[in-house]
Write a protein that holds these residues in place. Structure first.
Motif, PDB file in Angstrom:
ATOM      1  N   THR A  21      40.111  40.104  37.648  1.00 39.05           N
ATOM      2  CA  THR A  21      39.390  40.013  38.916  1.00 39.05           C
ATOM      3  C   THR A  21      38.506  41.242  39.092  1.00 39.05           C
ATOM      4  O   THR A  21      38.763  42.318  38.516  1.00 39.05           O
ATOM      5  CB  THR A  21      40.369  39.901  40.097  1.00 39.05           C
ATOM      6  N   ASN A  22      37.461  41.087  39.905  1.00 39.53           N
ATOM      7  CA  ASN A  22      36.540  42.197  40.167  1.00 39.53           C
ATOM      8  C   ASN A  22      37.130  43.172  41.197  1.00 39.53           C
ATOM      9  O   ASN A  22      37.989  42.807  41.978  1.00 39.53           O
ATOM     10  CB  ASN A  22      35.211  41.658  40.685  1.00 39.53           C
ATOM     11  N   SER A  76      42.970  43.934  37.608  1.00 37.86           N
ATOM     12  CA  SER A  76      41.809  44.071  38.480  1.00 37.86           C
ATOM     13  C   SER A  76      40.938  45.228  38.023  1.00 37.86           C
ATOM     14  O   SER A  76      41.440  46.311  37.696  1.00 37.86           O
ATOM     15  CB  SER A  76      42.248  44.296  39.926  1.00 37.86           C
ATOM     16  N   GLN A  77      39.631  45.006  38.036  1.00 37.85           N
ATOM     17  CA  GLN A  77      38.703  46.075  37.700  1.00 37.85           C
ATOM     18  C   GLN A  77      38.642  47.137  38.799  1.00 37.85           C
ATOM     19  O   GLN A  77      38.063  48.204  38.607  1.00 37.85           O
ATOM     20  CB  GLN A  77      37.305  45.495  37.462  1.00 37.85           C
ATOM     21  N   LYS A  78      39.246  46.843  39.949  1.00 45.70           N
ATOM     22  CA  LYS A  78      39.293  47.807  41.040  1.00 45.70           C
ATOM     23  C   LYS A  78      40.589  48.622  41.038  1.00 45.70           C
ATOM     24  O   LYS A  78      40.754  49.510  41.868  1.00 45.70           O
ATOM     25  CB  LYS A  78      39.136  47.088  42.379  1.00 45.70           C
ATOM     26  N   ASN A  87      41.576  50.058  35.292  1.00 44.60           N
ATOM     27  CA  ASN A  87      40.233  49.500  35.462  1.00 44.60           C
ATOM     28  C   ASN A  87      39.438  49.475  34.160  1.00 44.60           C
ATOM     29  O   ASN A  87      38.628  48.568  33.927  1.00 44.60           O
ATOM     30  CB  ASN A  87      39.473  50.249  36.557  1.00 44.60           C
ATOM     31  N   TYR A 126      37.467  41.833  30.476  1.00 45.84           N
ATOM     32  CA  TYR A 126      36.466  40.991  31.139  1.00 45.84           C
ATOM     33  C   TYR A 126      35.245  40.813  30.252  1.00 45.84           C
ATOM     34  O   TYR A 126      34.723  39.701  30.105  1.00 45.84           O
ATOM     35  CB  TYR A 126      36.062  41.604  32.475  1.00 45.84           C
ATOM     36  N   ASP A 127      34.773  41.898  29.664  1.00 43.00           N
ATOM     37  CA  ASP A 127      33.608  41.797  28.782  1.00 43.00           C
ATOM     38  C   ASP A 127      33.910  40.928  27.570  1.00 43.00           C
ATOM     39  O   ASP A 127      33.077  40.108  27.153  1.00 43.00           O
ATOM     40  CB  ASP A 127      33.172  43.195  28.329  1.00 43.00           C
ATOM     41  N   LEU A 148      38.069  46.035  32.523  1.00 44.75           N
ATOM     42  CA  LEU A 148      36.659  45.832  32.215  1.00 44.75           C
ATOM     43  C   LEU A 148      36.473  45.423  30.760  1.00 44.75           C
ATOM     44  O   LEU A 148      35.659  44.536  30.461  1.00 44.75           O
ATOM     45  CB  LEU A 148      35.871  47.108  32.511  1.00 44.75           C
TER      46      LEU A 148
END
Length: 428
Positions: free
Chosen positions: A427-428, A298-300, A305, A312-313, A309
């Protein structure tokens, strides 16, 4: 898994008797059959109700619980077992989750929760009709359950199978107490993908073909498959992997019925036994190979994080990543990653990735940053694969190490061996 509890005898009620009488009357009116008419041997057959024209189903829409039907025909229903209520907690939990994944659960492979749990809940709706397809004689409904449990630490898989929630609606001249349902299990070995001398020990009882009343009283039974091992041979390159498929055929019959032909291969379960040693966590174990394994980040999550990220990118905005080239894509969502355990190849991936980081950011020693790479160095898709479908980024060193720990945990918790696939979920 064989814990049994029994339910008290059902009380006979006026309402039930009246309902049975009304249903019989409705069925007779919709499908009049002379009292002396009985089908010849093999003159009728069970078929899927979905294949029967709607006009032949009229009047067969009032299912009678089997216990009520048996009582109306003077058959005892003592000691009936409720499979769900009597199951151990792990089975009850899986049943509840399986029911909430109904669409997947009724498929041939069932719903595969994880590498260690799977289930099939498949409802059946069958019509007993004459082989000419002109007259319907009865209808049979039931649910088939198969709960599968593999074991991390044991070369064993257990299947808890059952026939439950049985309902019937025969015409008055047909006796549903004589109807039968059968579950017939068999297994096969994929020798071409297994290690030398693959073996599977099957359970002593692999088939159960019973009258409906027997299923109603004792709906559940357990089958255990094992694979013998020859001790730890992983240091010699032999992980004793055995790839096997367990298949079930379902049958439905009556004394006058032809064989039910659409129940073949109604359940499939693919498993792998291994004795891979310390690379797998527990030295030996068994998994469902069709399970989709995901590494979730999770990015949170403050611990990872920056790692999340970056991944995700790489997956969604590869134009923001290095190396940069037009049309770049990175695997991990639609295309799986595959674990690699060869330490020399892992080191080469890391060395190449660190070189790429230095090309972009120069000497970062002493900064507290580390070169994060995706796909991971411990995957076949790492930076030395040669297709440049990878990404590097400087991130906080603590975050980078924690991301590596999460990856190692995922490998161990899911018994991911060399070459096994897995996916990413950010996930965000």
């Amino acid at each position: 898994m064989n814990t049994r509890t029994t339910l008290a005898r059902y009380a006979r009620g006026v309402v039930t008797t009246a309902a049975l009488t009304l249903m019989a009357a409705l069925t007779t009116a919709a499908h009049p059959v002379p009292a002396t008419a009985q089908p010849d041997a093999a003159a009728v057959e069970f078929v899927d109700a979905a294949s029967v024209p709607a006009d032949q189903l009229r009047g067969f829409n009032q299912p009678i619980p089997l216990a009520d039907y048996l009582r109306s025909h003077g058959t005892s229903t003592l000691a009936r077992q409720n499979a769900a209520a009597s199951a151990p907690s792990d089975q009850q939990d899986l049943r509840q989750q399986c029911a909430s994944h109904a669409a997947e659960a009724k498929t041939t492979n069932g719903w595969i929760k994880s590498r260690f749990e799977s289930c099939q809940k498949r409802p059946y709706d069958l019509i007993l009709r004459d082989v000419r397809g002109t007259t319907s004689i009865g209808r049979l409904w039931f649910d088939q359950w198969i709960l599968g449990f593999t074991h991390d630490g044991d070369r064993r898989v257990d299947y808890v199978a059952s026939i439950e929630n049985i309902r019937v609606q025969p015409i008055p001249t047909e006796d549903a107490t004589k109807w039968r349902v059968g579950q017939h299990f068999r297994s096969s070995i994929d020798a071409s993908n297994s290690d030398p001398d693959p073996q599977v020990t099957e359970p002593t009882t692999k088939e159960r073909d019973e009258l409906l009343g027997v299923w109603d009283r004792t709906p559940q039974w357990t089958l255990t498959y094992t694979s013998p091992d020859r001790g730890p041979l992983f240091d010699q390159g032999n992980q004793q992997r055995v790839y096997s498929t367990v298949t079930m055929d379902l049958t439905a019959s009556s004394p006058t019925a032809a064989p039910f032909t659409t129940g073949v291969d109604n359940y499939h379960s693919n498993v792998r036994y291994d004795y891979a040693g310390k690379v797998a966590g527990k030295y030996k174990g068994t998994v469902f190979t069709a399970a989709r394994v995901e590494l979730a980040m999770s990015q949170k999550d403050p611990a990872v994080n920056e790692s999340a990220l970056h991944i995700y990118d790489a997956l969604n905005r590869p134009e923001r990543t290095f190396p940069s080239w037009p049309g770049k894509t990175v695997p991990g969502v639609k295309e799986p990653l595959h674990r690699m355990v060869d330490q020399s190849k892992i080191d080469k991936n890391r060395q190449k990735s660190i070189g790429e980081c230095k090309k972009v950011w120069g000497d970062y020693s002493g900064s507290g940053l580390q070169c994060d790479e995706y796909p991971f160095a411990s995957t076949e898709e790492g930076s030395t694969k040669g297709d440049n479908r990878f990404s590097v980024r400087l991130i906080d060193g603590t975050d980078n190490r924690k991301g590596g720990e999460r990856l190692a945990e995922m490998y161990t918790l899911n018994r991911i061996l060399d070459g096994d696939p897995f996916y990413m979920k950010i996930t965000n």
